[in-house]
Design a protein around this motif. Structure first.
Motif, short mmCIF file in Angstrom:
data_model
loop_
_atom_site.label_atom_id
_atom_site.label_comp_id
_atom_site.label_asym_id
_atom_site.label_seq_id
_atom_site.Cartn_x
_atom_site.Cartn_y
_atom_site.Cartn_z
N MET A 185 -10.18 6.15 -2.36
CA MET A 185 -9.87 5.06 -1.44
C MET A 185 -9.21 3.92 -2.22
O MET A 185 -9.66 3.56 -3.30
CB MET A 185 -11.15 4.56 -0.75
N THR A 221 -8.02 0.39 -3.55
CA THR A 221 -8.39 -1.02 -3.65
C THR A 221 -7.17 -1.83 -3.21
O THR A 221 -6.07 -1.62 -3.72
CB THR A 221 -8.76 -1.39 -5.10
N ASP A 230 0.81 -1.22 0.00
CA ASP A 230 0.00 0.00 0.00
C ASP A 230 0.84 1.27 0.00
O ASP A 230 0.52 2.24 -0.68
CB ASP A 230 -0.92 0.01 1.23
N THR A 244 -5.17 3.67 3.83
CA THR A 244 -5.87 3.43 2.57
C THR A 244 -7.36 3.65 2.68
O THR A 244 -8.04 3.85 1.67
CB THR A 244 -5.61 1.99 2.07
N ARG A 245 -7.91 3.60 3.91
CA ARG A 245 -9.33 3.81 4.13
C ARG A 245 -9.65 5.29 4.37
O ARG A 245 -10.82 5.66 4.50
CB ARG A 245 -9.82 3.02 5.34
N MET A 246 -8.61 6.12 4.44
CA MET A 246 -8.79 7.51 4.86
C MET A 246 -8.51 8.51 3.76
O MET A 246 -8.60 9.72 3.98
CB MET A 246 -7.88 7.80 6.06
N GLY A 298 -12.26 -0.57 -3.26
CA GLY A 298 -11.92 0.84 -3.20
C GLY A 298 -12.31 1.54 -4.49
O GLY A 298 -13.09 1.01 -5.30
N ASP A 299 -11.74 2.72 -4.68
CA ASP A 299 -12.08 3.56 -5.84
C ASP A 299 -10.98 3.65 -6.87
O ASP A 299 -11.07 4.47 -7.79
CB ASP A 299 -12.45 4.98 -5.36
N GLN A 346 -8.72 9.80 -0.54
CA GLN A 346 -9.55 9.78 -1.74
C GLN A 346 -8.65 9.92 -2.96
O GLN A 346 -7.82 10.83 -3.00
CB GLN A 346 -10.59 10.90 -1.71
#
Length: 333
Positions: free
Chosen positions: A282, A284, A244, A276-278, A325-326, A280
């Motif tokens: 987010m 994948t 990541d 990675t969750r915080m 994720g995005d 934009q």
């Protein structure tokens, strides 16, 4: 200071019974043992570690071998989980650095000098004689993400995780998939095997140059390889990154230079670190289950420490989780 005699009087038992209960050396009734331990805790009793070591020949101290700098989010999370699980079971942790405190001292001698009960190897040069000496010695040890025959090993599902990632990317319409690996080692070998296996099963052609050797925790190197891939005549629609942290470096650099993520290229990470969750978009990614890895590793080690006659070395694989994720686009198929 609370003494054993004080606890014995409060519980209505002998000092010897209290001593055996607090040191785990008793076959007494479990309810009474629990009562004694709870009473001692409520009275604020703290055992003398040196005296306990003399009585049990154990220090209740576990070594953690980590040769690199402690700046990788995955290993930091793993270390935190190992500490939490060890403390829950009454053990402390001691870090073992790249060299011992004395010149020429190997890891085994270092662990013995520190009077460690056992060692968890979480990051090291697994081909070095120094590490192999420790893992194959009479010192109880557990190795994470590397397999030595006849030794306790706990690994993430590196091969299967990559198969799941490829299947997921394929189901989103991607056929031109590039893979930037970490440096050579057991983890990279397993992930490469999963990558090629699933590509073969799905009929995905892997063009020459689409698999590149990189390094873990190296955002600059990952970015350079990603840029080179996108400059080629045949461009990938999706790039799998070694971890990541490296993937985030590539993501931010490419976006800054005007590359649209995921419209122009999709990115997939590995580890599932909290950051990675915080952000934009987010990321994948695939989360390694550090909590379960730590539980299994500490469980195996304490079993080897406390019941050596019954313990049989095992190899355990811990399943992770794919996180949507995005940064992965949906392509028409």
């Amino acid at each position: 200071m609370v003494r054993l005699k004080d606890i014995a009087e409060a519980c209505g038992v002998s000092v010897a019974t209290v001593s055996r209960a607090l040191n785990g050396l008793t076959n007494e009734n479990k309810e009474r043992t629990t009562f004694i331990c709870q009473t001692a805790k409520e009275m604020g009793y703290y055992p003398n570690a040196a005296a306990r070591t003399l009585k049990t020949s154990r220090s209740s101290n576990i070594g953690i071998l980590y040769e690199d700098r402690m700046n990788h989010e995955y290993f930091s999370s793993l270390l935190d989980e190992l500490r939490s699980e060890a403390e829950r079971l009454g053990y402390d942790l001691t870090l073992i650095g790249q060299t011992g405190d004395r010149d020429g001292e190997n890891y085994y001698d270092h662990a013995r000098r520190r009077n460690l009960d056992g060692v968890v190897v979480i990051q090291a040069d697994f081909d070095s004689a120094n590490v192999i000496r420790l893992a194959s010695s009479d010192m109880p040890s557990v190795v994470i993400d590397h397999i030595y025959e006849g030794c306790d090993c706990v690994s993430s599902d590196n091969r299967i995780s990559m198969e799941r990632i490829i299947r997921y990317v394929y189901d989103h319409g991607h056929r031109n998939i590039a893979f930037i690996t970490g440096q050579p080692g057991a983890v990279t070998k397993e992930r490469l095997a999963g990558f090629y296996k699933m590509c073969a099963e799905l009929g995905i052609r892997v063009p020459e140059g689409f698999v590149r050797e990189g390094k873990f925790h190296d955002p600059e190197g990952c970015t350079a390889i990603a840029r080179d891939l996108l400059a080629g005549a045949e461009k990938p629609t999706c790039i799998l990154c070694p971890d990541d942290y490296s993937c985030l470096g590539a993501l931010w650099d490419l976006k800054a230079s005007g590359v649209k993520i995921p419209e122009e290229v999709s990115l997939v990470g590995y580890d599932g670190i909290r950051m990675t969750r915080m952000i934009q978009p987010m990321l994948t990614t695939y989360r390694q289950n550090t909590e379960v890895i730590a539980q299994k590793a500490i469980g195996l080690l304490i079993e080897a420490i406390e019941t050596p006659e019954e313990h049989k070395p095992r190899q355990i694989t811990v399943e992770g989780m794919l996180l949507e994720g995005d940064t992965l686009s949906e392509l028409s198929r």
